[in-house]
Each structure stands twice: as C-alpha cells, then as structure tokens.
Scaffold this motif. Structure first.
Motif, mmCIF file in Angstrom:
data_model
loop_
_atom_site.group_PDB
_atom_site.id
_atom_site.type_symbol
_atom_site.label_atom_id
_atom_site.label_comp_id
_atom_site.label_asym_id
_atom_site.label_seq_id
_atom_site.Cartn_x
_atom_site.Cartn_y
_atom_site.Cartn_z
ATOM 1 N N GLN A 172 0.595 -1.257 -0.038
ATOM 2 C CA GLN A 172 0.168 -0.069 -0.050
ATOM 3 C C GLN A 172 0.682 1.502 -0.012
ATOM 4 O OE1 GLN A 172 -3.710 0.247 0.091
ATOM 5 N NE2 GLN A 172 -3.040 1.947 -0.921
ATOM 6 N N GLU A 179 -6.742 1.672 -3.092
ATOM 7 C CA GLU A 179 -7.352 1.176 -2.042
ATOM 8 C C GLU A 179 -7.225 -0.522 -2.548
ATOM 9 O OE1 GLU A 179 -11.477 2.374 -1.653
ATOM 10 O OE2 GLU A 179 -10.534 4.519 -1.397
ATOM 11 N N ASP A 181 -7.289 -4.400 -2.057
ATOM 12 C CA ASP A 181 -7.849 -5.532 -1.231
ATOM 13 C C ASP A 181 -7.249 -6.838 -1.766
ATOM 14 O OD1 ASP A 181 -9.863 -6.995 -0.050
ATOM 15 O OD2 ASP A 181 -11.315 -6.606 -1.492
ATOM 16 N N SER A 335 -9.925 -1.772 -4.819
ATOM 17 C CA SER A 335 -11.481 -1.285 -4.844
ATOM 18 C C SER A 335 -11.880 0.052 -5.264
ATOM 19 C CB SER A 335 -11.890 -1.490 -3.449
ATOM 20 O OG SER A 335 -11.246 -0.616 -2.397
ATOM 21 N N ASN A 336 -11.179 0.826 -5.272
ATOM 22 C CA ASN A 336 -11.241 2.486 -6.027
ATOM 23 C C ASN A 336 -11.408 2.517 -7.406
ATOM 24 O OD1 ASN A 336 -8.588 2.148 -5.751
ATOM 25 N ND2 ASN A 336 -8.290 4.355 -5.804
#
Length: 415
Positions: A172, A179, A181, A335-336
């Motif tokens: 990250q 984002e 995951d 996820s974004n």
C-alpha cells in the motif's frame, strides 16, 4: 551480405535492427502495414521475473477448470483441428517439473540480455519509448496463491534477481492512491516497462533511416530453395534473393515454415487489451493480478489493461465476455478502480505465438542452412525482442556462435 526478415512485429523489427548494425543489407517484409501487430497492444512489460515457461505442472488442471467459464483467463476454441490436437499433445508432454527446471536458466539469461539491450537502446538518438525501471507488482488475494508466489520469489532471489515479498501495508505504501484489497504482493524490482506503440514506430523510423528496405502489405507467396538453402522468396510480384533469411512471422510462422517445406508446432494465443488515455486512477508500478491473470501497466500517462489466453485458429472475432472478465477482476484487487466496459471498437486484440513447451524458437533450421527461425515467444515477445534480434544477428555473422546459450530454443526440437 544481404538478409531478408519475414515479419514486422517486435521480433522482426529487432532482427532487422541488429542485422543492419552488423553490416547486413536488410529487407524486411510483412503482410500488414506494420501499424497493428501483436507488438502494439501488449502490456509493455520487460520481465526477467518470467523464468517459468507456460508449460508447467498444474497449468493443465487449472486450464481445464477455466475452459468452462466464458470470462476466465484461459480458453481453447472448440475447433479440434489436427494442428491444435498435435500441439495439445506436445503441451501435455512438456508440462512437467523437468521442463521447468531445464528452461529456467535459459529464460532468465535471455530476459536479462534483453533488458540490458533495452537500457542501451533507450539512450540511442531517436529513441524515447517511455522506458521505466520500476519493477512489476504481483498481487495475490488467496492464501494458496500467496504461498506459491512467495515460494517463487525465493527461487528468483536465489537466482540473483532483485525481488521482495510485501505485506498488504508495505504494498500500500508503494501505491498510496490505490485502495488495495489483497493479502500482499511480490515486487520484482528487476523488471521494467515501456510504451510499445512508441517503440515500434521508432524502430520502423530508425530502420528507414539506415536504408533498410521495408516492404509492407504483401504476403510471402512462395519460398524457392536450391541445394539445401533458400534461394529467394516471392513477395507479391517481387522475387527477393539474399544470403540469410529470418522467419519472424509471429503467429503466422507455421505458414512461412510450410512454404519452406518444414513444420513447426505453434498456436496463436489471442489476448485482449484496452487503454485509458486519461485515467482517474493511475498505478505507480505495473501490476499482475495473479488469480485473475490480468496485467495493468501505466505507460506514457495512460493505463493499459489486458489479459486472457484464447488458443485456437486465427479469428477476428472480439469475445466481449473475455473483456468483461478483465474489467470485473480489477475492483477485486483495487476497490477504488471501477472500470466501465469499453466499446467493442476500443478493444485491441493480438495473437501471441505459443510453442508447446513455452520456449521460443531461435536458431537455424536443419532443413535449410541459411534460414534462421525467430518466433514462438508467446507473452514475452516484447520483453525478448532486442535479445532475439541480437542473437539472430550473431547467428548470421558468427555462423552459430552466440553470446548466451540458446540450445533450449532449438527450432528443430520437435522434429
């Protein structure tokens, strides 16, 4: 000395480039206008990390499961032609641990050679193809794939590659705008990437400036042989003679070899990609989504998404289910990123030339003493282009002596 290169993809262009550098009077011929070969829409990855051939243990059972899902990463078109069946038998025989062990050092050496040549090429006048040495991130979401990828990373590290396994938090920090995951990632810092659209156009321009004769829009109709050599080829209405001929025709390599009186096992593996010119979210480092077998590359301010392997005869249909599989997989890792399905006309496809054992064909034909075969690079054509071109020039100039060992790439190994 004259050389003819058949095929204007990245392998053919690099072969012409290095043959010209070696002093050959080069003619390059291609059936297209050189504007949209498989070398244009690929993901632009330069991958020393890819030292495991496509034919590996486990890929068969996994591939069978994927075959029943229209959105899966792998598909075999249900057209049981003799060539597909023969290729499939050879693939099954090659998908062994022994094949992987034997292939590893050969694939690593040619990838490292190619990366070195790219680093030289990017500094040459007239070349600016957005080369970046940031590595590639292999993201995983499941414990089983995490274990496999970390194990492979340890093997890569033992072979001298710059690679590190990352937790989700560590990954990250390298992608602060995403984002994630995922469970984690492996960062192959040894890898690099570029913008293939620029590279191909710049190579074509450089060849023209060197006086290479480029003949486009004409198919090779016949290959004329004499006393165990190619005497000339018929291209359109022209007859072209040379001292050395290079078969670098990508997915059309079997056709060229048949004209030369030879057979070579190879199947087209159709892949899809689409490119966003102004992405809302942009990765910092190219990524491969392991479970989904999807690749994403930021290149020259754009984002390119690609994947799937569709084995079967060449066809011009765009299977939007397979494109949908790419689109739907991305938010599972980032996820974004919410991708919209591209329009059919926005989807690029190309045919990767796949050998049954996952290794390229580089070397002299045993039937014709002045024919060099350069093909079968599957998904690594862009990565291995300069090295293959350099090896072709060395084979032509040195009579078989090359800077790295290429015995595993013998084009006669299935004959």
């Amino acid at each position: 000395m004259k050389a003819v290169v058949i095929g204007g993809g990245i392998i053919g262009l690099c072969s012409a480039y290095y043959l010209s550098e070696a002093g050959y009077d080069v003619t390059l011929v291609d059936r297209t206008d050189l504007s949209d070969s498989c070398s244009y829409g690929n993901l632009g990855m330069i991958v020393p990390s890819h030292f495991v051939p496509l034919a590996a243990p486990g890929i068969v059972s996994q591939g069978i499961r994927w075959m029943f899902n229209s959105k899966s990463p792998f598909y075999v078109r249900p057209v049981p032609t003799p060539s597909l069946l023969s290729w499939g038998v050879k693939f099954l025989r090659s998908a062994t641990e022994k094949n992987v062990t034997n292939a590893t050092s050969f694939l690593l050496d040619i990838n490292l050679l190619s990366r070195s040549l790219y680093e030289d090429l990017k500094d040459e006048p007239g070349f600016d193809f957005a080369y970046e040495h940031k590595g590639i991130m292999m993201y995983f979401r499941t414990p089983q794939v995490a274990e496999e990828e970390v194990h492979l990373a340890e093997k890569a590290k033992s072979m001298g590659l710059d690679v590190v396994s990352l937790s989700k938090d560590e990954a990250q920090r390298l992608e602060p705008e995403m984002e994630l995951d995922v469970l984690g990632a492996v960062h192959y810092r040894c890898d690099a990437h570029l913008y293939p659209n620029k590279l191909n156009k710049q190579l074509i321009r450089e060849l023209a400036s060197r006086g290479v004769n480029v003949i486009t829009g004409s198919e090779v109709k016949a290959i004329q042989t004499k006393k165990g050599q190619i005497a000339s080829i018929i291209v359109g209405e022209r007859e072209i003679s040379a001292d050395i001929f290079v078969a670098a025709a990508g997915a059309w390599l079997p056709h060229i070899m048949q004209l030369a009186g030879s057979n070579i096992p190879l199947m087209p593996g159709k892949g899809y990609s689409f490119t966003l010119d102004n992405p809302t979210q942009k990765l910092n480092i190219p990524a491969i989504l392991c479970e989904a077998r999807v690749a994403i590359t930021p290149m020259d301010g754009k984002m390119r998404y690609g994947g799937t392997m569709e084995l079967g005869p060449v066809n011009r249909q765009v299977n939007m289910n397979r494109v949908q599989g790419i689109v739907q997989s991305v938010p599972s890792y980032f996820s974004n990123i919410q991708l919209q399905m591209p329009q059919r006309e926005e989807v690029w496809y190309g045919f990767r030339p796949c050998s049954p054992d996952g290794l390229p064909y580089i070397g002299y034909s045993k039937q014709l003493s002045n024919l060099i075969v350069a093909g079968g690079h599957a998904m690594m054509g862009l990565s291995l282009g300069p090295a293959t071109g350099k090896l072709v020039a060395e084979l032509a100039s040195r009579g078989g002596s090359t800077s790295i060992n290429i015995s595993a790439f013998d084009p006669n190994r299935f004959s």
